[in-house]
Design an enzyme around this catalytic site. Structure first.
Site, PDB file in Angstrom:
ATOM      1  CG  ASN A  11      71.488  68.563  99.074  1.00 61.45           C
ATOM      2  OD1 ASN A  11      70.721  69.503  98.945  1.00 61.45           O
ATOM      3  ND2 ASN A  11      72.779  68.637  98.766  1.00 61.45           N
ATOM      4  CE  LYS A  13      73.404  67.500  95.356  1.00 64.76           C
ATOM      5  NZ  LYS A  13      74.530  66.957  94.545  1.00 64.76           N
ATOM      6  CG  HIS A  95      77.095  69.893  99.165  1.00 69.73           C
ATOM      7  ND1 HIS A  95      77.546  69.831  97.864  1.00 69.73           N
ATOM      8  CD2 HIS A  95      76.382  68.760  99.374  1.00 69.73           C
ATOM      9  CE1 HIS A  95      77.118  68.712  97.309  1.00 69.73           C
ATOM     10  NE2 HIS A  95      76.408  68.033  98.192  1.00 69.73           N
ATOM     11  CD  GLU A  97      76.423  70.032  94.361  1.00 68.21           C
ATOM     12  OE1 GLU A  97      76.317  68.911  93.854  1.00 68.21           O
ATOM     13  OE2 GLU A  97      75.471  70.649  94.883  1.00 68.21           O
ATOM     14  CD  GLU A 165      77.820  64.971  99.993  1.00 64.49           C
ATOM     15  OE1 GLU A 165      76.744  64.457  99.684  1.00 64.49           O
ATOM     16  OE2 GLU A 165      78.098  66.159  99.751  1.00 64.49           O
ATOM     17  N   GLY A 171      77.066  62.680  91.963  1.00 58.44           N
ATOM     18  CA  GLY A 171      76.356  62.828  90.703  1.00 58.44           C
ATOM     19  C   GLY A 171      77.009  62.131  89.522  1.00 58.44           C
ATOM     20  CB  SER A 210      76.699  57.930  93.303  1.00 58.13           C
ATOM     21  OG  SER A 210      77.102  58.936  92.388  1.00 58.13           O
TER      22      SER A 210
END
Length: 247
Positions: A11, A13, A95, A97, A165, A171, A210
């Site tokens: 991904n 992003k 996701h 985010e 996730e 991250g 991560s």
């Protein structure tokens, strides 16, 4: 019943320019005889160019999101039909985010899954808990609730993946230990079996958060881990290939 074919998806992003397609080509050239399916999901403006650059290789191209509707007055959005027309084969949906920053609900994610199915895109549906939810002992409840709410019954018999996730690991450099990963993946597998019966055994459950070359082998060999959804490490061919080779 056949076990799922592993899937390693990158991904990107909001990263990457036309020059970055060279990294995707390097992945395709170095992927070799892996047992995993390999995909890269770049920003939407690169999907068409990347799909052309990777045509005939083992690397699939995916998108990072779609609108729930097929067309309309939705300035700036991308439909599943547009994404498929650009050459995408898969799409990441739900996701964290998107769920956090854009307040996407399970119901909206499920509608996006249906849009993807209408146009032949394979959904990768993301689920995961916050650090507060984990500390409160609610991780399994939250994650299995997202699975039930985000996966419509129309997925039964179709190709799709679920990506776990943990939001607190994305991250941050933090990674849950294997026992924590196996517990959540096992709960997801049980929930999928309740929803889709034997067909659920063919669904890969990816881990994301991560993932990097140094921890990929340990994570990918944990029980019920059927691949990885890779963020930052997918931007460099060498790092991404190291994760692919860890399958």
């Amino acid at each position: 019943m056949n076990s799922p074919t592993p899937l390693i998806a990158g991904n990107w992003k909001m990263n990457g320019l036309a020059s970055s397609i060279a990294e995707a080509k390097a992945v395709a050239q170095g992927v070799g005889a892996t047992s995993a399916r390999v995909a890269i999901c770049p920003p939407s403006i690169l999907v068409h160019r990347m799909s052309e650059a990777l045509q005939g290789t083992k690397v699939l191209v995916g998108g990072q999101d779609v609108h729930a509707d097929d067309s309309g007055a939705f300035t700036g959005d991308i439909s599943a039909e547009m994404l498929a027309d650009a050459g995408a084969k898969l799409v990441i949906l739900g996701h964290s985010e998107r769920r956090e920053a854009y307040r996407e609900s399970d119901e909206l994610v499920a509608r996006k899954v249906l849009a993807a199915l209408r146009h032949g895109l394979e959904p990768i549906v993301c689920v995961g808990e916050t650090i507060d939810q984990r500390k409160a002992g609610e991780a399994l409840k939250v994650v299995t609730g997202q699975v039930r709410g985000s996966l419509p019954p129309e997925l039964n018999g179709k190709a799709f993946a679920v990506a776990y996730e943990p939001i607190w690991a994305i991250g941050t450099g933090l990674t849950p230990n294997n026992l924590q990963i196996e517990e959540v993946h096992g709960a997801i597998r049980t929930t999928l079996a309740e929803m889709f019966g034997e067909a659920a055994q063919r669904v890969p459950i990816l881990y994301g958060g991560s993932v990097k070359p140094s921890n990929a082998a340990e994570i990918l060999h944990a029980c019920e881990v059927g691949g990885a959804l890779v963020g930052g490490a997918s931007l460099k061919a060498d790092d991404f290939l190291a994760i692919v080779r860890a399958v």
